[in-house]
Design an enzyme around this catalytic site. Structure first.
Site: not given
Ligand code: GDP
Ligand code: IMO
Ligand code: MG
Length: 429
Positions: A13-14, A16, A38, A40-42, A225, A300
């Site tokens: 959830d960085e 990406k 697993n 969730g890319h937003t 992840q 996400a």
């Molecule tokens: P991913 O799994 O690495 O793609 O990240 P996620 O989508 O799960 O979570 C990142 C969250 O941060 C999402 O809700 C994005 O819309 C949000 N986001 C990404 N970059 C920024 C930023 O620079 N500032 C803010 N406020 N939100 C961001």
């Molecule tokens: P993105 O791509 C954050 C975590 C789960 C759990 C562990 C194992 O959005 O960054 P799993 O269902 O993979 O067997 O769960 O890994 N996990 C994540 N945490 N972002 C993800 O993906 C994740 N995918 C799995 O919460 O701790």
């Molecule tokens: Mg995510």
């Protein structure tokens, strides 16, 4: 031609998804190479939010090819649903724009059943997403999994029947209900429908990528992840079931290491984690709550609240090393505005000893107490900044400190969720 891998440097959830969407501008092909739904890319484009679980985050760019590689585990129902919702928005009209490897393993209902049953019935919880990821990878490695190309075969019902019989023994052994004959028949009918609907997408993606490479195309590999969820290098056993480091792009997409020139590590300006497992810089206080609320830190995929904490340079140094990253992306810098000073972990104390290397033993990570250095805080609205000079001086110093501590080039600083709310320093391709 160039190949770039983009990976998460923390616990997922960085940001990406946003980064891949931006880098797709200069890419021709975007490839997922591990994990499954697993992830969730937003993406937020023109105020519209899209959350992708399987389809690569390049999909909003018309004319680019998206690939789901052999290393991904695919839940056909989820993939189909995702394709249909994108198509309803006028995207992905041409099935050739989304190629799915025939060698990618299928997540069956039983995998989800097992995943959830373990979280419910077994004493040690991982806090998985419950999407069947672990059990699907287990079947793959045990050489009894079923692949996307198997779904298209006439003998699919027999293959499925055979698998379910042995799974039932396992489920009942755990005390969980088994799969009934009626459920099995319904599963066969449903997956047959999925197979028909996905048929045009299933192909030899290794060949496709090789053709693209030979034609001089730019290929972007999208990690899911994060580094510390890697099954080898993460905080085992509190990890996911695939390799998430950049090297996994080769086996998971079917390209050689020479196809990759650059590696982008994505990190938030602080740290979050979902699920169980150690997290040295976690905040259990009002500050943790503040980061969660200001940063909208809710999963996400599952909607679970994310655990929040300070930046951890010990972990990030390890992440850069593990993926051979040469470019750094810092996201969510805006969320730290108004907080100060900002503690940053530069070492850990484990049993009274100061360590600067991320421990290989998860028990040591669990006992690690962060040693903080304070960085001056900053205020004000950051979302409008498009150059480093437009950032408050302490905010600029913070991201420059991250790059210099990690010994990598700062490629991008994200200051808002939306496409365009960032400072682009190096478009990497
Ligand atoms: P991913 O799994 O690495 O793609 O990240 P996620 O989508 O799960 O979570 C990142 C969250 O941060 C999402 O809700 C994005 O819309 C949000 N986001 C990404 N970059 C920024 C930023 O620079 N500032 C803010 N406020 N939100 C961001
Ligand atoms: P993105 O791509 C954050 C975590 C789960 C759990 C562990 C194992 O959005 O960054 P799993 O269902 O993979 O067997 O769960 O890994 N996990 C994540 N945490 N972002 C993800 O993906 C994740 N995918 C799995 O919460 O701790
Ligand atoms: Mg995510």
């Amino acid at each position: 031609m160039a190949g770039v891998v983009c990976v998460g440097a923390q616990w997922g959830d960085e940001g990406k998804g946003k980064v891949v969407d931006l880098l797709t501008e200069r890419a021709d092909v975007v490839v997922r190479f591990q994990g499954g739904n697993n992830a969730g890319h937003t993406l937020v484009v023109a105020g519209v939010q899209t959350v992708l679980h399987l389809v690569p985050s390049g999909v909003l760019h018309e004319g680019k090819t998206c690939v789901i590689g052999n290393g991904v585990v695919v839940d056909p129902e989820v993939l189909l649903h995702e394709i249909e919702s994108l198509q309803a928005r006028g995207l992905l009209k041409d099935p050739r724009r989304l190629a799915v490897s025939g060698q990618a393993h299928v997540i069956l209902d039983v995998h989800k059943r097992i995943d959830r049953a373990r979280e419910q019935y077994l004493p040690r919880k991982i806090g998985t997403t419950g999407r069947g990821i672990g059990p699907a990878y287990e079947d793959k490695v045990a050489r009894r999994g079923l692949r996307m190309q198997d779904m298209l075969k006439a003998q699919w019902p027999d293959l499925l029947r055979e698998r379910i019989a042995s799974v039932n023994t396992y489920l009942t052994g755990m005390g969980a209900p088994s799969i009934t004959g009626a459920e099995l028949e319904e599963m066969i009918a449903r997956t047959r429908r999925h197979a028909q609907a996905l048929r045009d997408h299933v192909t030899d993606t290794v060949f496709l990528l090789d053709q693209a490479r030979r034609a001089g195309k730019n290929i972007l590999f999208e990690g899911a992840q994060g580094t510390f969820l890697d099954v080898d290098h993460g905080t085992y056993p509190y990890v996911t079931s695939s390799n998430t480091v950049a090297g996994a792009a080769c086996a998971g997409a079917g390209v050689g290491p020479t196809a990759i020139q650059r590696v982008v590590a994505v990190s938030k300006a602080y740290t979050t984690r979902v699920g169980e497992g150690p997290f040295p810089t976690e905040l259990h206080d009002a500050m943790g709550q503040r980061l969660r609320e200001t940063g909208a830190e809710f999963g996400a995929t599952t909607g679970r609240p994310r655990r929040c904490g300070w930046l951890d340079l010990v972990a990030l140094r390890r992440a850069v090393c593990l993926s051979g990253a040469d470019a750094l992306v810092v996201t969510k810098l805006d969320i730290l505005s108004g907080i100060g000073p900002l503690p940053v972990a530069v070492a850990y104390e484990v049993d009274g000893k100061r360590v600067t290397e991320f421990p290989t033993d998860t028990d040591d990570v669990t006992r690690a107490r962060p040693v903080y250095r304070e960085h001056p805080g900053f205020d004000g609205e950051l979302r409008g900044a498009r150059t480093l000079a437009e950032l408050p001086p302490n905010a600029r110093a913070y991201v420059e400190m991250m790059a210099s501590e990690l010994g990598v080039k700062l490629a991008l600083v994200s200051v808002g969720a939306g496409r365009g709310e960032e400072i682009m320093l190096d478009p990497v391709f």
